[in-house]
Design an enzyme around this catalytic site. Structure first.
Site, PDB file in Angstrom:
ATOM      1  N   ARG A  35       5.211  12.791  -2.045  1.00  0.00           N
ATOM      2  CA  ARG A  35       5.346  13.419  -0.729  1.00  0.00           C
ATOM      3  C   ARG A  35       6.343  12.621   0.106  1.00  0.00           C
ATOM      4  O   ARG A  35       6.784  11.557  -0.296  1.00  0.00           O
ATOM      5  CB  ARG A  35       3.985  13.465  -0.007  1.00  0.00           C
ATOM      6  N   GLU A  38      12.400  -9.285   1.641  1.00  0.00           N
ATOM      7  CA  GLU A  38      11.648  -8.082   2.045  1.00  0.00           C
ATOM      8  C   GLU A  38      12.551  -6.855   1.882  1.00  0.00           C
ATOM      9  O   GLU A  38      13.705  -6.869   2.310  1.00  0.00           O
ATOM     10  CB  GLU A  38      11.230  -8.242   3.511  1.00  0.00           C
ATOM     11  N   PRO A  66       0.789  -1.231   0.000  1.00  0.00           N
ATOM     12  CA  PRO A  66       0.000   0.000   0.000  1.00  0.00           C
ATOM     13  C   PRO A  66       0.826   1.289   0.000  1.00  0.00           C
ATOM     14  O   PRO A  66       1.816   1.406   0.722  1.00  0.00           O
ATOM     15  CB  PRO A  66      -0.830  -0.101   1.294  1.00  0.00           C
ATOM     16  N   ASN A  67       0.367   2.213  -0.816  1.00  0.00           N
ATOM     17  CA  ASN A  67       0.899   3.580  -0.938  1.00  0.00           C
ATOM     18  C   ASN A  67       2.240   3.678  -1.669  1.00  0.00           C
ATOM     19  O   ASN A  67       2.728   4.776  -1.893  1.00  0.00           O
ATOM     20  CB  ASN A  67       1.015   4.260   0.442  1.00  0.00           C
ATOM     21  N   ALA A 116       3.183  -0.665   4.857  1.00  0.00           N
ATOM     22  CA  ALA A 116       2.657  -0.619   6.233  1.00  0.00           C
ATOM     23  C   ALA A 116       2.162  -1.983   6.720  1.00  0.00           C
ATOM     24  O   ALA A 116       2.160  -2.248   7.928  1.00  0.00           O
ATOM     25  CB  ALA A 116       1.546   0.415   6.333  1.00  0.00           C
ATOM     26  N   ASN A 176       8.042  -5.423  -0.975  1.00  0.00           N
ATOM     27  CA  ASN A 176       7.920  -4.354   0.026  1.00  0.00           C
ATOM     28  C   ASN A 176       6.458  -4.340   0.477  1.00  0.00           C
ATOM     29  O   ASN A 176       5.598  -3.776  -0.199  1.00  0.00           O
ATOM     30  CB  ASN A 176       8.322  -2.998  -0.560  1.00  0.00           C
ATOM     31  N   HIS A 228      12.731  -2.535   2.348  1.00  0.00           N
ATOM     32  CA  HIS A 228      12.183  -1.248   2.784  1.00  0.00           C
ATOM     33  C   HIS A 228      13.103  -0.132   2.312  1.00  0.00           C
ATOM     34  O   HIS A 228      14.322  -0.203   2.512  1.00  0.00           O
ATOM     35  CB  HIS A 228      12.010  -1.198   4.304  1.00  0.00           C
ATOM     36  N   ARG A 246      12.922   5.192  12.627  1.00  0.00           N
ATOM     37  CA  ARG A 246      11.621   5.875  12.593  1.00  0.00           C
ATOM     38  C   ARG A 246      10.776   5.475  13.805  1.00  0.00           C
ATOM     39  O   ARG A 246      11.309   5.014  14.807  1.00  0.00           O
ATOM     40  CB  ARG A 246      10.944   5.569  11.251  1.00  0.00           C
ATOM     41  N   TYR A 292      11.524   8.773   1.430  1.00  0.00           N
ATOM     42  CA  TYR A 292      11.410   7.858   0.296  1.00  0.00           C
ATOM     43  C   TYR A 292      12.080   8.351  -0.988  1.00  0.00           C
ATOM     44  O   TYR A 292      12.016   7.658  -1.999  1.00  0.00           O
ATOM     45  CB  TYR A 292       9.922   7.564   0.017  1.00  0.00           C
TER      46      TYR A 292
HETATM   47  O1  CA2 Z   1      10.462   2.224   3.857  1.00  0.00           O
HETATM   48  C1  CA2 Z   1       9.625   1.520   3.266  1.00  0.00           C
HETATM   49  O2  CA2 Z   1       9.820   1.015   2.184  1.00  0.00           O
HETATM   50  C2  CA2 Z   1       8.226   1.315   3.899  1.00  0.00           C
HETATM   51  O3  CA2 Z   1       7.830  -0.018   3.598  1.00  0.00           O
HETATM   52  C3  CA2 Z   1       7.302   2.310   3.237  1.00  0.00           C
HETATM   53  C4  CA2 Z   1       5.888   2.309   3.810  1.00  0.00           C
HETATM   54  C5  CA2 Z   1       5.924   2.421   5.342  1.00  0.00           C
HETATM   55  O4  CA2 Z   1       4.620   2.283   5.861  1.00  0.00           O
HETATM   56  C6  CA2 Z   1       6.839   1.361   5.960  1.00  0.00           C
HETATM   57  O5  CA2 Z   1       6.866   1.560   7.366  1.00  0.00           O
HETATM   58  C7  CA2 Z   1       8.243   1.472   5.412  1.00  0.00           C
HETATM   59  C8  CA2 Z   1       5.088   3.506   3.216  1.00  0.00           C
HETATM   60  C9  CA2 Z   1       4.909   3.418   1.699  1.00  0.00           C
HETATM   61  C10 CA2 Z   1       4.899   4.743   1.005  1.00  0.00           C
HETATM   62  O6  CA2 Z   1       4.102   5.712   1.680  1.00  0.00           O
HETATM   63  C11 CA2 Z   1       4.100   7.004   1.216  1.00  0.00           C
HETATM   64  C12 CA2 Z   1       3.644   7.984   2.079  1.00  0.00           C
HETATM   65  C13 CA2 Z   1       3.622   9.298   1.696  1.00  0.00           C
HETATM   66  C14 CA2 Z   1       4.025   9.649   0.418  1.00  0.00           C
HETATM   67  C15 CA2 Z   1       4.463   8.673  -0.468  1.00  0.00           C
HETATM   68  C16 CA2 Z   1       4.502   7.346  -0.075  1.00  0.00           C
END
Ligand code: CA2
Length: 142
Positions: A18, A98, A10-11, A77, A74, A100, A107, A23
């Site tokens: 953002r 996996e 997700p996301n 969340a 990946n 990240h 964090r 990221y």
């Molecule tokens: O660091 C990573 O790759 C994560 O898997 C990214 C996830 C986060 O929930 C994990 O804790 C670590 C978040 C994916 C991307 O989320 C975004 C949020 C805001 C803007 C763009 C992407």
């Protein structure tokens, strides 16, 4: 079986828009293109899938069993919450690495725990988009 699966949760489709401090500026499309180019050089094919839905990720893992040399995943969340994804990874024989992008250990405390990592072959954290390439490399040279 010269195929590798790149799976994102997700996301991850929002990358580059953002939270660039965590990221970076690259997009999911950049990651897919770069990993695709790398594996192709070694005679492998890359399939890519991203979903914001836990069940779709589970279905994808089930369907991937025995089809790929390895899966770069990946879980985003869901990493920190999903026993169902842990069990799906455990239920297949294809190895999963996996990845990240951010260093989850620097964090919030809730990101320090991975439900999914114990079922995985390996884990790469905090190396940005390079982490995906290193995971692909591990499957290519394996
Ligand atoms: O660091 C990573 O790759 C994560 O898997 C990214 C996830 C986060 O929930 C994990 O804790 C670590 C978040 C994916 C991307 O989320 C975004 C949020 C805001 C803007 C763009 C992407």
């Amino acid at each position: 079986m010269k195929k590798i699966l790149l799976l994102n949760g997700p996301n991850i489709n929002r990358l580059g828009k953002r939270e660039k401090e965590f990221y970076g500026t690259f997009t999911l499309e950049d990651i897919e293109n770069d990993v695709g180019a790398l594996v192709q050089k070694h005679g492998y094919e890359l399939d890519c899938f991203q979903s914001n839905h836990e069940g779709e990720l589970i279905d994808c893992l089930h369907k991937a069993d025995g089809v790929y040399k390895g899966i770069i995943f990946n879980p985003a969340a869901y990493t920190h919450t999903s026993i169902a994804l842990h069990d799906a990874i455990q239920s297949i024989s294809t190895p999963v690495i996996e990845v990240h992008i951010s260093n989850v250990h620097q964090r919030e405390a809730f990101r320090h725990v991975s439900m999914t990592a114990p079922a995985c072959h390996g884990q790469i954290v905090g190396l940005g988009a390079l982490g995906y390439q290193l995971a692909a490399q591990a499957f290519i040279t394996d």
